[in-house]
Scaffold this active site. Structure first.
Site, PDB file in Angstrom:
ATOM      1  N   SER A  79      -2.624  -2.752   8.788  1.00  0.00           N
ATOM      2  CA  SER A  79      -3.257  -4.021   8.425  1.00  0.00           C
ATOM      3  C   SER A  79      -2.349  -4.826   7.495  1.00  0.00           C
ATOM      4  CB  SER A  79      -4.584  -3.741   7.725  1.00  0.00           C
ATOM      5  OG  SER A  79      -5.215  -4.947   7.374  1.00  0.00           O
TER       6      SER A  79
ATOM      7  N   ASN B  41       5.012  -7.407  -2.137  1.00  0.00           N
ATOM      8  CA  ASN B  41       4.264  -8.575  -1.702  1.00  0.00           C
ATOM      9  C   ASN B  41       3.017  -8.755  -2.530  1.00  0.00           C
ATOM     10  OD1 ASN B  41       1.553  -8.239  -0.057  1.00  0.00           O
ATOM     11  ND2 ASN B  41       2.778  -6.417   0.334  1.00  0.00           N
TER      12      ASN B  41
ATOM     13  N   ILE C  15       0.200 -11.289  -1.409  1.00  0.00           N
ATOM     14  CA  ILE C  15      -0.306 -12.341  -0.532  1.00  0.00           C
ATOM     15  C   ILE C  15      -1.745 -12.699  -0.905  1.00  0.00           C
ATOM     16  CG2 ILE C  15      -0.711 -12.978   1.889  1.00  0.00           C
ATOM     17  CD1 ILE C  15       2.251 -12.364   1.216  1.00  0.00           C
TER      18      ILE C  15
ATOM     19  N   LEU D  44      -4.452 -11.243   0.413  1.00  0.00           N
ATOM     20  CA  LEU D  44      -5.383 -11.069   1.524  1.00  0.00           C
ATOM     21  C   LEU D  44      -5.863 -12.375   2.141  1.00  0.00           C
ATOM     22  CD1 LEU D  44      -7.177  -8.064  -0.078  1.00  0.00           C
ATOM     23  CD2 LEU D  44      -5.763  -7.993   1.956  1.00  0.00           C
TER      24      LEU D  44
ATOM     25  N   ASN E 127     -10.609  -1.293   3.308  1.00  0.00           N
ATOM     26  CA  ASN E 127      -9.463  -1.414   2.406  1.00  0.00           C
ATOM     27  C   ASN E 127      -9.974  -1.261   0.980  1.00  0.00           C
ATOM     28  OD1 ASN E 127      -7.338  -2.178   0.829  1.00  0.00           O
ATOM     29  ND2 ASN E 127      -6.835  -4.019   2.000  1.00  0.00           N
TER      30      ASN E 127
ATOM     31  N   CYS F 274      -6.449  -2.448  -2.186  1.00  0.00           N
ATOM     32  CA  CYS F 274      -5.500  -3.535  -2.340  1.00  0.00           C
ATOM     33  C   CYS F 274      -5.046  -3.624  -3.786  1.00  0.00           C
ATOM     34  CB  CYS F 274      -6.090  -4.868  -1.907  1.00  0.00           C
ATOM     35  SG  CYS F 274      -4.818  -6.112  -1.843  1.00  0.00           S
TER      36      CYS F 274
ATOM     37  N   ILE G 156      -0.816   5.945   2.741  1.00  0.00           N
ATOM     38  CA  ILE G 156      -1.191   5.245   1.523  1.00  0.00           C
ATOM     39  C   ILE G 156      -1.075   3.723   1.707  1.00  0.00           C
ATOM     40  CG2 ILE G 156      -0.518   7.090  -0.018  1.00  0.00           C
ATOM     41  CD1 ILE G 156       2.127   5.670  -0.555  1.00  0.00           C
TER      42      ILE G 156
ATOM     43  N   GLY H 218       7.621  -0.042   2.402  1.00  0.00           N
ATOM     44  CA  GLY H 218       8.926   0.203   3.010  1.00  0.00           C
ATOM     45  C   GLY H 218       9.393   1.631   2.786  1.00  0.00           C
TER      46      GLY H 218
ATOM     47  N   GLY I 115       3.195   4.691   5.345  1.00  0.00           N
ATOM     48  CA  GLY I 115       4.112   4.542   4.215  1.00  0.00           C
ATOM     49  C   GLY I 115       5.565   4.639   4.641  1.00  0.00           C
TER      50      GLY I 115
END
Lengths: 278, 308
Positions: B24, B72, B74, B76, B129, B132, B193, B219, B245
């Site tokens: 996601s 990041n 963002i 959501l 989720n 976050c 994760i 990453g 992950g």
């Protein structure tokens, strides 16, 4: 099949592994990369590609991790796809890595991406204003319009060494005017000062711009004051280039954000909230 | 797909043709990838997290790079649950498994989003989720406090009869405890994760690089952390795990299966190579064939951990 405003079939982007044909130093940290890209469908002026030096798969090179958005400078169709030229400057770790890549090595490319500059109407009086690495984003626009619109091109940079591709522009045989902050090439001063002094505002005048944010912001102000439409190609950082990372958000005057990769990079300059652009 | 290898898995009651999903927030609403990837090459995808109302994201800068990673923030940004059901779902090609991700700021609102998605034919399951890491009043509290997490999962469980996954935060001391809470409250599986809470600093301005201040690290840099947490969770629960992950290759994905994951999600690597998830799915089947496994599911939990 739909056609874009440049009269060609709308191109579906591809992800491809390209062979480096050459990666030549043009002086002053400016480089010209030529890639043989299988299945490349061509591009319209202002579109870009995401380039990863070495990253055929994420595991092969993970640092720096992200691909870099690069304006497509020129593309020449070949039997297997196209030979694609990218002009870039070494400005950070990603471009430093790209500069080390040798002919014969491979890079991952995704493109063409984004919305091109809208094609001007027949008879429009076209001005193109570019600075720094933004010069690479407007060459193909100038080249395609050279016979139909005889565009006036204003290029600016801090010094002569910071200019790019001047000889290519000269070879177009169009009205080319150059400024440098220190006067080492062309008129001394800012390219936006030159625009303000020389812009002829007839009803059909249109301005296209790409360059550092302060330059484009000033260009947008000059055009707004003169009542001239201005299209600006934004150059934000982004991770994907096709609308999913949401990293390249540009604030809009009407509120909310546009994505530079998906909704741009070419925007009506009057729609961008330049003060909020990071 | 390699001949002779059975790649199908069952993740929390969701039948997948292979164990590779996409995570996601890294895969939009699926159709963004259609120029590059036939979505039927992968097990399915988890759509961008949905809230009750549409959400506008954070001001820029929203992303930054770190060694073998990105940050990041963002916040959501999404179209909202109703627009998702009305316009995004119908655009997804037939035969593509879609898992909807749910995020909200209060338990009642989570439950309402779950209820609106319950019974929608194209939605194969839900992923809550709970983790976050960059919304001040949101997921971080849910995923970090076992009691709050228990109430959230119980509420979502009541709101949807279908397959229910809970995506866990890595920003906790005992991941196994959080996994047990989810199992105890009726979740059908856990995903882990999510991004690791992180900070990058611009020394020239003496400010955070991201406008939001904190961001989520994702990453390859986080992969060993994710593997450790998947392995710890697998020791503690019997419901299936979806491992996430830093996965960028079939070998990475196999590691998660060995650690105890039934399926995996590819995240940040989708940005680098928009067809990578399909290549990973095919590479996993090749690994199974080359190592004499008839079924990919036979690899799950096969890590031989040194006894202590």
């Amino acid at each position: 099949m739909s056609t874009d405003q440049w009269g060609e079939t709308r191109r579906t982007p591809i992800r491809s592994v390209a062979e480096i044909l050459s990666n030549a130093d043009e002086g002053h940290s400016s480089r010209r990369l030529t890639l043989r890209v299988p299945d490349f469908p061509g591009f319209a002026p202002g579109q870009f590609a995401m380039l990863s030096a070495g990253a055929l798969a994420a595991a092969e090179r993970s640092d720096p991790l992200l691909p870099r958005p690069m304006a497509i400078y020129r593309s020449v169709a070949s039997p297997q796809g196209a030979d694609v030229e990218i002009l870039y400057k070494v400005t950070g770790r990603g471009t430093a890595l790209l500069a080390e890549a040798l002919a014969g090595q491979r890079v991952s490319i995704v493109g063409p991406l984004g919305h091109a500059f809208p094609a001007p109407e027949p008879g429009d009086r076209v001005w193109i204003v570019a600075g720094g690495t933004g010069i690479a984003s407007v060459f193909d626009l100038a080249a395609r319009l050279k016979s139909t619109h005889r565009p006036t091109v204003l290029l600016g940079a801090r010094t002569e060494g910071d200019l790019m591709a001047v000889e290519d522009f000269e070879s177009l045989g169009i009205d080319l005017r150059i400024t440098t902050d220190d006067g080492s090439r062309g008129a001394p001063g800012l390219v936006t000062q030159l625009l303000e002094e020389s812009l002829e505002t007839v009803a059909s005048t249109r301005v296209f711009t790409c360059g550092p944010t302060p330059m484009m912001r000033r260009c947008a102000q000059i055009c707004a004051a003169a009542g001239v439409p201005c299209v600006a190609a934004l150059e934000n950082h982004m991770a994907c280039g096709f609308g999913v990372c949401l990293g390249c958000a540009a604030p809009l005057v009407r509120g909310g954000y546009a994505l530079v990769c998906r909704d741009g990079p070419a925007f009506d300059a009057a729609e961008i909230d330049w003060a909020g652009l990071a | 797909m390699s001949a002779g290898v059975d790649t199908a898995v069952n993740l929390a009651g969701i039948a997948l043709r292979n164990p590779v999903l996409t995570a996601s927030g890294t895969f939009g609403y699926g159709t963004e990838f259609s120029p590059f990837l036939d979505l039927r090459r992968i097990g399915g995808f988890v759509a961008k997290s949905l809230t009750l109302e549409p959400r506008i994201g954070n001001p820029p800068p929203r992303i930054s790079e770190a060694p073998s990673a990105m940050l990041n923030a963002i916040s959501l940004e999404n179209v909202g649950v109703d627009v998702f059901i009305r316009t995004k779902l119908p655009a997804i090609p037939d035969g593509v498994t879609v898992i909807a991700s749910v995020f909200e700021t209060e338990i009642d609102r989570y439950a309402e989003v779950c209820a609106r998605l319950a019974g929608v034919p194209r939605v194969a399951g839900l992923e809550i989720n709970a983790s976050c890491p960059h919304v001040k009043s949101g997921g971080i509290e849910f995923g970090q406090d076992p009691a709050v997490l228990a109430r959230l999962v119980a509420s979502a469980r009541r709101a949807t009869p279908g397959p229910l996954l809970v995506k866990l935060s890595p920003n906790v001391t005992h991941i196994a405890e959080m996994a047990r809470v989810c199992e105890g409250e009726g979740a059908d599986g856990v995903s882990l994760i999510n991004a690791v809470q992180a900070l990058e600093i611009d020394t020239s301005r003496r400010r955070p690089v991201l406008a939001n201040g904190l961001g989520g690290l994702s990453g390859p840099a986080i992969r060993p952390i994710a593997l450790r947490m998947v392995w710890q969770a697998a020791q503690a629960i019997s419901i299936p795990i979806c491992g996430i992950g830093g996965i960028g290759s079939a070998e990475d994905a196999i590691k998660f299966l060995l650690a105890g994951a039934t399926a995996v999600q590819v995240g940040t690597a989708n940005y680098l190579h928009p067809a990578i998830a399909g290549e990973i799915a095919e590479g996993m089947a090749e690994y199974a064939r080359d190592h004499g496994f008839e079924r990919l599911s036979d690899l799950v939990g096969q890590l031989e951990f040194p006894s202590r």
